[in-house]
Each structure stands twice: as C-alpha cells, then as structure tokens.
Design an enzyme around this catalytic site. Structure first.
Site, PDB file in Angstrom:
ATOM      1  N   SER A 162       0.836  -1.201   0.000  1.00  6.21           N
ATOM      2  CA  SER A 162       0.000   0.000   0.000  1.00  6.21           C
ATOM      3  C   SER A 162       0.877   1.259   0.000  1.00  6.21           C
ATOM      4  O   SER A 162       1.609   1.478  -0.967  1.00  6.21           O
ATOM      5  CB  SER A 162      -0.937  -0.078   1.203  1.00  6.21           C
ATOM      6  OG  SER A 162      -1.910   0.905   1.151  1.00  6.21           O
ATOM      7  N   ASP A 189     -10.336  -4.007  -4.854  1.00  7.89           N
ATOM      8  CA  ASP A 189      -9.656  -3.068  -3.950  1.00  7.89           C
ATOM      9  C   ASP A 189     -10.387  -1.726  -3.992  1.00  7.89           C
ATOM     10  O   ASP A 189     -10.451  -1.093  -5.052  1.00  7.89           O
ATOM     11  CB  ASP A 189      -8.193  -2.910  -4.426  1.00  7.89           C
ATOM     12  CG  ASP A 189      -7.358  -2.079  -3.470  1.00  7.89           C
ATOM     13  OD1 ASP A 189      -7.925  -1.267  -2.727  1.00  7.89           O
ATOM     14  OD2 ASP A 189      -6.124  -2.256  -3.481  1.00  7.89           O
ATOM     15  N   HIS A 197      -8.099  -4.797  -0.608  1.00  4.81           N
ATOM     16  CA  HIS A 197      -6.828  -4.092  -0.373  1.00  4.81           C
ATOM     17  C   HIS A 197      -5.914  -4.874   0.570  1.00  4.81           C
ATOM     18  O   HIS A 197      -4.696  -4.763   0.474  1.00  4.81           O
ATOM     19  CB  HIS A 197      -7.119  -2.694   0.191  1.00  4.81           C
ATOM     20  CG  HIS A 197      -5.946  -1.770   0.137  1.00  4.81           C
ATOM     21  ND1 HIS A 197      -5.424  -1.302  -1.048  1.00  4.81           N
ATOM     22  CD2 HIS A 197      -5.166  -1.248   1.115  1.00  4.81           C
ATOM     23  CE1 HIS A 197      -4.385  -0.514  -0.790  1.00  4.81           C
ATOM     24  NE2 HIS A 197      -4.210  -0.479   0.518  1.00  4.81           N
TER      25      HIS A 197
END
Ligand code: MLT
Length: 212
Positions: free
Chosen positions: A105, A155, A186
């Site tokens: 991320s 996501d 995610h």
C-alpha cells in the site's frame, strides 16, 4: 544500529546467497509490521525495515497525501530520495547487497516512486496494492529490473485502471513486470504471500541484473 536516518529494524541474513529485502509498511504500520512476512517469503534473507517519517493522525506513512489516493507529489519526491539515501547508508552499515523492495500500500507506492526516481537503489520490487505514484513519471531506465505487481480486483483504494497504468508505465521503462490482478480487496492474504514467495524463488534461480 541507531545512527542511520530512519528508525528501522535489521535482521541479518542466515543464507548469504538470499537477496536482502527492504520491507515498506502501509499507513499506520511500522518497522515491525512486515518482518514476519519477510521471514515467510524469503527465509534466510537479510531484512531491512524502516518506519515512515510522516505522521497522519498519529499513523506512520512514507509521504504526505492530500486525500486518499491524492498524493503530495513534492513531498513524495523528497521522501523517496531520502529513503533511497537511507538504503545506501544501511547497505554500507550492514554490508548488504542492493535490496529488493517489498512494499504494501503506502510502502508499495514509495517503492514505485523510488524505482522511477532512483532506479539504481533497488534490485527489484514486489509492489502489493500499489498505485501510479507520480503524475509526471521520469523516464527512468529500468531495463531487466524485476517487478511483481499484485493488485486486488475489488480493492476500494486502488482502481483497476490505475494498477494497469502502473504496469504499463513500468513496462515502457523496460522493467520485467509480472502483474497479477487477484480476486481480493486491499488487505494482504495468504495468496499474496504465496505468489510473492514463488516470484522471489524464481529470481533466486536467475542472476539479478542489478544485484551488486
Ligand atoms: C497511499 O496513500 O499511499 C495510498 O492511498 C494507500 C494508503 O496508504 O492507504
């Protein structure tokens, strides 16, 4: 070692031929977060895990953002260069080869920015749930640099179109991109670990063009 420019954890290699990993956490994580993942995907590798210096409501990150998915690109450029300098310092201090970044991320986004801004710093990168980091991406030469891109089909943070754009951007700069859009959101799952470990194992069987 405490006199390096980022708070970090370092675990030395137990298999000297295993490539070192630079572990880059997501928003709200820290230098401890990805060590267990690193041990699972690359047994015996040296692990270098810095903590992002930006705080967003008390949560560590690697660079500032204006909103979710809207980056402060001036800050991102500065922080990517600062992190690249840290990698150089840590390599000298710990005597390790050029690392492969494994970022999740926010950590994947700064790893992508580092690839574009300071391509010599990394031997490759596994980018888990990454986005296009810079609207004006430099024309870096990433020839032969192995990059794994794992996106989640559902996501809510990274639109599919954005992950596809990142793949194209890295491929145009001649990185060797392996792109998988997984049926996931995610968050990381066992599937991410399995695919990343397999990718690292494959790299271990070929000489890395940029490893020294
Ligand atoms: C970012 O800010 O890097 C991305 O929005 C991912 C996140 O940290 O949520």
């Amino acid at each position: 070692m405490t006199n390096l420019s980022f708070i970090h954890r370092f675990e030395p290699a137990t298999r000297l031929e295993a490539p070192p990993l630079l572990l880059l956490h997501g928003t709200g994580g820290d230098e401890n977060d990805l060590l267990p993942l690193g041990r699972m995907i690359a047994p015996g590798s040296a692990l270098l895990a810095p903590r992002g210096k930006v705080l967003e409501h008390g949560m560590p990150r690697f660079f500032r953002r204006h909103a979710e998915g809207v980056f402060d690109e001036d800050d991102l450029r500065d922080r990517a260069n600062e992190l690249a300098d840290f990698v150089g310092e840590a390599r000298k201090a710990y005597g390790i080869a050029r690392p492969i970044a494994v970022g999740f991320s926010n950590g994947a986004n700064i790893a992508a920015a580092m690839l574009l801004l300071r391509p010599d710093v990394l031997a490759g990168a596994a980018l888990l749930r990454a986005m296009v980091p810079l609207s004006q991406a430099p024309n870096a030469d990433l020839t032969g640099k192995p990059v794994l891109l794992l996106s989640g089909q559902s996501d809510p943070i990274v639109p599919r179109e954005n992950a596809v754009r990142l793949q194209a951007l890295l491929s145009e700069r001649r990185a060797e991109v392996a792109f998988h859009a997984l049926p996931l959101g995610h968050q990381l799952t066992q599937t991410d670990l399995t695919v990343t470990r397999r990718w690292l194992d494959t790299l271990g069987r070929k000489p890395l063009a940029h490893a020294s």
